[in-house]
Write an enzyme that holds these catalytic residues in place. Structure first.
Site, PDB file in Angstrom:
ATOM      1  N   SER A   1      -0.119  -6.675  -5.843  1.00 38.10           N
ATOM      2  CA  SER A   1      -0.457  -7.373  -7.076  1.00 38.10           C
ATOM      3  C   SER A   1      -1.264  -6.456  -8.003  1.00 38.10           C
ATOM      4  CB  SER A   1      -1.191  -8.670  -6.746  1.00 38.10           C
ATOM      5  OG  SER A   1      -1.282  -9.506  -7.867  1.00 38.10           O
TER       6      SER A   1
ATOM      7  N   ASP B   1       7.552 -16.310  -5.437  1.00 39.38           N
ATOM      8  CA  ASP B   1       6.256 -15.927  -5.994  1.00 39.38           C
ATOM      9  C   ASP B   1       6.103 -16.602  -7.355  1.00 39.38           C
ATOM     10  OD1 ASP B   1       4.124 -14.533  -7.246  1.00 39.38           O
ATOM     11  OD2 ASP B   1       4.523 -12.748  -6.053  1.00 39.38           O
TER      12      ASP B   1
ATOM     13  N   HIS C   1       3.446 -14.998  -2.868  1.00 45.87           N
ATOM     14  CA  HIS C   1       2.587 -13.883  -3.291  1.00 45.87           C
ATOM     15  C   HIS C   1       1.509 -13.524  -2.276  1.00 45.87           C
ATOM     16  CE1 HIS C   1       1.354 -11.238  -6.574  1.00 45.87           C
ATOM     17  NE2 HIS C   1       0.093 -11.614  -6.437  1.00 45.87           N
TER      18      HIS C   1
END
Length: 285
Positions: free
Chosen positions: A149, A228, A261
């Site tokens: 991320s 996600d 995620h």
């Protein structure tokens, strides 16, 4: 540089250490976690530096990803820095989860209120990595960089901004075009001001488009979950995909149905990433 050991635990025949040192780049104490495999007792080993995402810290990866087993088997060290300074006492630094504490975005801030302590890029590149390589049996010629991320953004941008330091590169669900997404725009404006050209110097897709040849000819690996919730608005892997195609950079972008995620996603595929790095790091000796 002196590292103080705050915690030490045995793990798959090696050792996980929680370390702290007084950073001259940041001007505050900074922490990192380091896993040294059993092979480090016999000599220098390659190392993978993991850059974590928003709200995470130096222990998140070591506790949640489950990478130590394969790192032990393959004889590779793991390094996990914190995600921001702590205790900088900047007004508002703890107001939002996506800016300030836990959200340093792996750059050096230029805005006056942030520039004194929020120097994550310089800390990692100039201080932490060289310091760990000189203090522990880590081979500075065999370093890989990966992250998740915000940390995926950090891995991609630091690798592109500092060629020659990291021999291998991969990412999980990276923020691929921070100058074009809400998380990135908020951070870049807050840390760097309104200079959009400066923003692009910390945008992996923009940096890749400027490459005259493939910076990682052995390939870059990126994994992305299709469940996600941040995929379309924040991550935009298609931006990196098109930039790599333009630069002639080999990219393996794996899209996974049903994965989100979080660290369940990371733990599923982290062995693939460790193997990806170690195969290339050892072949470059």
């Amino acid at each position: 540089m002196t590292f103080d050991t705050l915690e030490e635990s045995r793990c798959f025949g090696g050792t996980v250490r929680l370390l702290q040192h007084q950073s001259s780049e940041i001007g505050l104490p900074m922490k990192c976690s380091v896993y040294l495999p059993p092979a480090a007792a016999q000599g220098k080993v390659p190392a993978l530096i993991w850059l974590a995402g928003l709200t995470c810290n130096e222990q998140t990866f070591m506790i949640k990803a489950g990478a130590q087993r394969i790192a032990s088997q393959l004889g590779v060290a793991l390094i996990a820095p914190d995600t921001s300074p702590r205790g900088a006492k900047v007004l508002g630094e703890e107001d939002d989860w996506d800016f300030g504490v836990g959200a340093g975005f792996y750059l050096d801030a230029t805005q006056p209120e942030w520039s004194r302590h929020y120097r994550m890029e310089s800390w990692i590149i100039r201080e932490l990595v060289p310091g760990l390589c000189s203090s522990f049996p880590i081979d500075e010629q065999r370093l890989g960089l990966f992250g998740h991320s915000m940390g995926g953004h950090g891995a991609l941008t630091l690798a592109l901004r500092h060629p020659g330091i990291f021999r291998t590169l991969s990412a999980f669900a990276p923020i691929c075009a921070p100058s074009k997404c809400p998380w990135g725009s908020k951070a870049l404006y807050g840390y760097l001001g309104d200079d959009y050209e400066l923003w692009k110097k910390h945008d992996a897709s923009a940096l890749m488009r400027r490459q005259s040849s493939a910076p990682y000819p052995a390939g870059i690996l990126v994994d992305q979950g299709l469940a996600d919730k941040f995929l379309a608005t924040q991550l935009q892997p298609e931006q990196l995909e098109s930039a790599c195609a333009l630069a002639g950079q080999p990219l393996t972008l794996r899209r996974h149905e049903g994965y989100d995620h979080g660290y369940h996603f990371i733990s599923t595929f982290v062995e693939d990433h460790v193997r990806f790095h170690v195969e290339r790091l050892n072949s470059s000796r």
